[in-house]
Motif scaffolding. Structure first.
Motif, PDB file in Angstrom:
ATOM      1  N   ASN A 271     -24.446 -14.231 -52.893  1.00 34.20           N
ATOM      2  CA  ASN A 271     -24.090 -13.819 -51.287  1.00 34.20           C
ATOM      3  C   ASN A 271     -25.389 -14.417 -50.611  1.00 34.20           C
ATOM      4  O   ASN A 271     -26.346 -13.650 -50.087  1.00 34.20           O
ATOM      5  N   PRO A 272     -25.520 -15.651 -50.343  1.00 31.79           N
ATOM      6  CA  PRO A 272     -26.689 -16.345 -49.613  1.00 31.79           C
ATOM      7  C   PRO A 272     -26.794 -15.810 -48.242  1.00 31.79           C
ATOM      8  O   PRO A 272     -27.945 -15.570 -47.843  1.00 31.79           O
ATOM      9  N   ASP A 273     -25.983 -14.965 -47.633  1.00 32.63           N
ATOM     10  CA  ASP A 273     -26.113 -14.444 -46.340  1.00 32.63           C
ATOM     11  C   ASP A 273     -27.132 -13.250 -46.367  1.00 32.63           C
ATOM     12  O   ASP A 273     -27.976 -13.003 -45.537  1.00 32.63           O
ATOM     13  N   VAL A 274     -26.903 -12.713 -47.248  1.00 35.63           N
ATOM     14  CA  VAL A 274     -27.648 -11.273 -47.599  1.00 35.63           C
ATOM     15  C   VAL A 274     -28.975 -11.783 -48.148  1.00 35.63           C
ATOM     16  O   VAL A 274     -30.222 -11.220 -47.776  1.00 35.63           O
ATOM     17  N   TYR A 275     -29.107 -12.816 -49.005  1.00 30.69           N
ATOM     18  CA  TYR A 275     -30.544 -13.383 -49.624  1.00 30.69           C
ATOM     19  C   TYR A 275     -31.446 -13.717 -48.315  1.00 30.69           C
ATOM     20  O   TYR A 275     -32.601 -13.435 -48.519  1.00 30.69           O
ATOM     21  N   ALA A 276     -30.877 -14.269 -47.297  1.00 33.09           N
ATOM     22  CA  ALA A 276     -31.640 -14.665 -46.215  1.00 33.09           C
ATOM     23  C   ALA A 276     -32.597 -13.391 -45.683  1.00 33.09           C
ATOM     24  O   ALA A 276     -33.493 -13.691 -44.947  1.00 33.09           O
TER      25      ALA A 276
END
Lengths: 408, 287, 283
Positions: A271-276
């Protein structure tokens, strides 16, 4: 093909080949690929005549397999384990002190991490990778409730205040989003408690690991604070959040939680969007600034028939280059100071925060029977946060049982 | 007819000898260990303790608790299993023959591995996006704390276990139902008995041997339950799903207390044996 | 007629409840990686993807684990059919001393949980004389550790199979034996030529039961397997469950793969299996 060849050689007895077995803990694919495809072939090339047989054992199965193999006398020459296992194996004479071997490597670069595997003044473990527990939070949710996402909480009180703001409840009063989600059972509960205990200025035992101290005033303070966090009416974490395949930071079940770097690597991949939107707070402070860090590393079996080659493998696998690749694979904390400037760290601000906070690192105590003591404590901590016992009562009960497990 | 005495040995000896060395020998060794203090990681080997382990077990509140949890689990699973298995068997017995192909479906849960089944149910019980809570939400019911509430976790494991065992037992009941001659039931109906009375006073008593079998195999398997709580709840929350099986595993493999683990195992075996025997005796008296 | 329809619906409802969890896992295993962890979740895959199967079959050791489990399971099935079934037959049909006492002992053995016996058996397995580099006293080598036979060891003769066989044979008419014996047949001929041919339901049941026992074993397989070469599928599954790993996709695929042989075996043997299982309960 190679296997058949080795077998044939062994059968006709021409080769003076020596075989060493190595158990790695954990089955992260990146680690398995690196070891099988790069590290072991390179080692075997550099050491002709030595055949390395590697097995990757899931963490949860490691004790079971080790216990059985010790009982039958076929334990691996080299095995990986957490530092907290040192005392138990050392007290039983299952592992070899490495002090005389360590002269062959640059111990300065390992710094204090080598001390994690120390028991009665001798060093038993060469660290491979580390994990620390820090407060991780969602910046976007901070903003949503009017908190400054660049000013994470640094003390118990500011953390509790922020968590209360971040907590949402449904119409029946059940927590929908935990301001600070905590595990209410098992090892994770014990690990969060450990950090709070040290932050309050307390400790599990005295310096000689002879006297139980966690039932003292600081221990009670830490547990009372935990009870506040779990309070059904005014708390910020629900009791008994079960394991889920998706991190609660992703599902929105939690705005903050204590995480190790591994947890965040998983989020980064899936979930790269949340990681950001994630950021890491510095180690908390009550009286002291402290948090739990633990390293895992290699141990050398005392019954190994080929200690020289076994040590050679440890030395090879913990070279600066190999440790860099190994820690880069899963985004773990490297044990070498020289690797702090490695490219995989530089490109990863969250990992950098973990490394910066290592100055506040404290490790779990190194005493035999630690696993059992840890479980005894977890059970009592759980009773306290469920309101089945007062903080003092729960810790007193735990202390009484733990005392019986301490070496005389 | 002349009976050659030795003629029986080729049948019995291989099987029994094999069991002697793969089952009897380890069991006897475990029995010996139950009187010792033995940590596999320690070099000294077993140290004789006499009855200390057993004395410790009988006074340890954790053991008593685990026994209670296990007994509660067994006594919830077994009756529910019988009720649902019997209901399914009666339905299958009366349903159209075209549906008999579905029998295989009912078996699937009982032949799939315990670990696989536990993993599947871990997903089903997931609090927010698990299938069960999503279904509850769709009909306006609040999220259930399936595995996270100490008052619920054991029941959730019971539900899963019943789901797993019903198909197996239903087929056994079905086979027995098909051996009951129709005219026996017909005779009852002629005498004016209702369907329920026919079942209660004719069918059910005739099924007694099957019920005994289901109960005894159920006792053995539920009292040894280990995989489901181990994979799904690790025995929690608040030790509410710590079965004796989980306790034995911890003692043996996590705490290095092999002697104590062996003693606990024999205590459990005695309990299972006593319950199974009680069941047999009850039947013998009745029949 | 109306009640028949209601009954059929009841059966179908039971079947749906039974199958839904499997169907869900099966569908999930075809979800692309991005959807398995998508939030909010999609119940049905937007497109069917074979990526997890491809990954599990080509980039992991799953095919090897699968083969290992299969070899072990075949050994176990063969052992039970050839050794345990005749033993059960003898308990049912042949007179010998202490027969009932011995049978009771076999049953009692089923009541000791295997967590207690697994370490003693492990020690025995390592010290089997003259095997795996051991000398006559059982020292020096590794015995059967790390071999397929070692993995199969505790299941090759199962007490439950002896129990089931005894029940089955004691329900068959004893006159068959007497008649054949009068005709001059040996005990072996009676068993193989008279009883075995009419025991297909039993043999089918035992094939499935012992296959499942071997296929599902975890604890023993975990400690006896050495390295990848003798790791079984159940132990391999826990490899995907490790901390911090993002391997739920391949885990789902492997879970489905692990269930396939049992489903096939079951469908092939279904009719006989159900008949065989039913006999176990009558006495």
């Amino acid at each position: 093909m190679r296997k058949i060849l080795t077998l044939t050689l062994a059968l006709i007895g021409t080769a003076s080949a020596s075989t060493i077995t190595v158990w790695y803990a954990g089955t992260f694919q990146g680690h398995m690929d690196l070891v099988n495809k790069t590290i072991v072939p390179a080692f075997e090339k550099a050491n002709p005549g030595v055949d390395v047989r590697v097995e990757f054992v899931p963490w949860g199965d490691l004790s079971t397999k080790l216990n059985a193999s010790f009982a039958a006398g076929n334990a691996p020459d080299v095995f990986m384990h957490g530092a907290a296992a040192t005392a138990g194996f050392a007290a039983n004479g299952r592992i070899v002190p490495l002090d005389s071997y360590l002269t062959q490597i640059d111990t300065k670069d390992f710094g204090k991490t080598l001390n994690q595997g120390q028991y009665l003044g001798k060093k038993y473990m060469v660290p491979v990778f580390g994990a620390g527990r820090l407060l991780v939070y969602r910046k976007d949710l901070f903003q949503q409730v009017g908190l400054d996402p660049n000013k994470p909480p640094t003390t118990w009180n500011t953390m509790l205040a922020a968590a209360r703001k971040l907590t949402t409840r449904d119409s029946s009063g059940r927590i929908q989003r935990a301001g600070l989600l905590l595990d209410s059972a098992g090892t994770n509960l014990q690990q969060v408690y450990a950090s709070l205990l040290w932050q309050a200025g307390g400790d599990f035992f005295d310096d000689a690991n002879k006297v139980v101290k966690f039932d003292g005033i600081q221990g009670i303070q830490a547990l009372k604070f935990m009870q506040q966090l779990f309070d059904p009416q005014t708390g910020v974490s629900p009791l008994g959040e079960p394991v889920s395949p998706v991190s609660p930071l992703v599902t929105g079940r939690a705005a903050m939680l204590f995480a190790v770097p591994d947890d965040l690597t998983t989020i980064k991949v899936n979930n790269p969007d949340v990681y950001a939107k994630l950021a890491v707070a510095p180690a908390l402070k009550d009286k002291e600034q402290a948090t739990l860090y633990s390293f895992s590393g290699f141990f050398l079996n005392a019954d190994s028939k080929d200690k020289a080659d076994a040590w050679n493998y440890i030395k090879f696998a913990t070279s600066s280059k190999n440790l860099e690749d190994f820690n880069a694979a899963a985004g773990n904390i490297p044990p070498l100071q020289s690797l702090v400037s490695a490219s995989f760290v530089k490109s990863n601000p969250i990992l950098q925060s973990y490394i910066q906070n290592m100055q506040y690192a404290v490790g779990n105590p190194n005493v035999p029977n630690w696993t059992k003591m840890r479980d005894i404590l977890s059970v009592q901590l759980e009773r306290a946060i469920y309101g089945k016992a007062s903080a003092a009562e729960a810790l007193r009960t735990a202390a009484q049982s733990v005392k019986r497990e301490l070496p005389k | 007819m002349i009976q050659k005495r030795w003629a029986v040995w080729p049948f019995v000896l291989p099987g029994l000898l094999y069991l002697v060395f793969t089952h009897l020998a380890p069991t006897l060794y475990a029995l010996y260990l139950s009187f010792t203090s033995y940590d596999p990681a320690q070099r000294g080997g077993p140290e004789w303790l006499g009855l200390d382990n057993y004395a410790r077990l009988l006074t340890d509140p954790q053991v008593a608790r685990a026994l209670l949890v296990t007994a509660q689990f067994a006594f919830e699973v077994i009756p529910l299993n019988i009720v649902f298995a019997l209901a399914l068997a009666l339905l299958l017995n009366a349903a159209s023959r075209r549906l008999s192909g579905l029998r295989a479906a009912f078996f699937l849960p009982s032949v799939a591995s315990a670990v696989v089944v536990s993993l599947i149910w871990l997903w089903l019980y997931e609090p927010t996006f698990g299938l069960l809570n999503q279904a509850f939400k769709a009909v306006g019911l609040g999220p259930m704390p399936w595995l996270s509430d100490p008052n619920w976790a054991l029941h959730s494991l019971v539900i899963m276990r019943v789901w797993r065992g019903v198909g197996w037992n239903a087929v056994i009941y079905l086979a027995a139902l098909q051996t009951i001659p129709e005219d026996v039931k017909e005779a009852g109906r002629v005498d004016g008995a209702s369907d329920w009375q026919v079942f209660r006073y004719i069918t059910w008593p005739l099924l007694t041997p099957v019920t005994i079998y289901v109960v005894v195999t159920g006792l053995i398997s539920t009292f040894q339950t280990f995989a489901e709580p181990f994979v799904m709840t690790k025995g929690g929350p608040l030790e509410s799903t710590t079965t004796v099986g989980v306790l034995i595993y911890r003692q043996a493999f996590e705490y290095g207390e092999m002697g104590l683990a062996s003693a606990t195992s024999f205590l459990l075996a005695i309990v299972i044996f006593a319950l199974a025997l009680l069941n047999f005796l009850r039947v013998r008296r009745a029949g | 007629m109306k009640s028949r329809a209601l009954i059929n619906m009841g059966v179908i409802a039971f079947a749906l409840v039974t199958l839904a969890p499997f169907a869900w896992i099966l569908l999930s295993s075809f979800k692309p990686q991005s959807e398995i962890f998508a939030w909010p979740p999609h119940f049905l895959p937007t497109r069917l993807s074979l990526e997890h199967y491809v990954y599990a079959l080509t980039s992991t050791h799953i095919p090897l684990y699968f083969l290992n489990s299969l070899i072990v399971a075949i050994m176990v099935v063969a052992g039970n059919l050839l050794i345990a079934v005749p033993t059960g037959y003898a308990f049912a049909r042949l007179p010998f001393q202490y027969r009932d006492q011995l049978f009771l002992a076999v049953l009692a053995g089923m009541m000791v949980p295997n967590q207690a016996t697994v370490i003693p058996l492990f020690i025995i397995t390592k010290h089997l004389p003259l095997l795996g580099g051991n000398d006559l006293s059982g020292a020096g080598g590794n015995g059967l550790l790390g071999t397929h036979l070692g993995l199969a060891l505790p299941h090759i003769v199962l007490a439950f199979v002896i129990f089931l066989s005894r029940q089955f044979f004691s329900e068959l008419p004893g006159e068959l034996r007497d008649a054949a014996r009068i005709d001059g047949a040996t005990e072996g001929q009676v068993f193989w030529r008279v009883y075995v041919p009419i025991s297909l339901p039993l043999l089918a049941t035992i094939t499935i039961f012992s296959f499942v026992a071997a296929w599902d074993d975890f604890l023993w397989a975990l400690i006896v397997g050495v390295g990848e070469e003798t790791r079984t599928l159940q132990v391999g599954l826990s490899v995907f469950l490790t901390q911090g790993s993002a391997n739920w996709g391949p885990l789902l695929a492997a879970t489905v793969l692990a269930t396939i042989p049992i489903v096939i075996l079951f469908i092939v043997n279904q009719r006989a299996f159900i008949a065989g299982l039913a006999t176990g309960s009558d006495k």
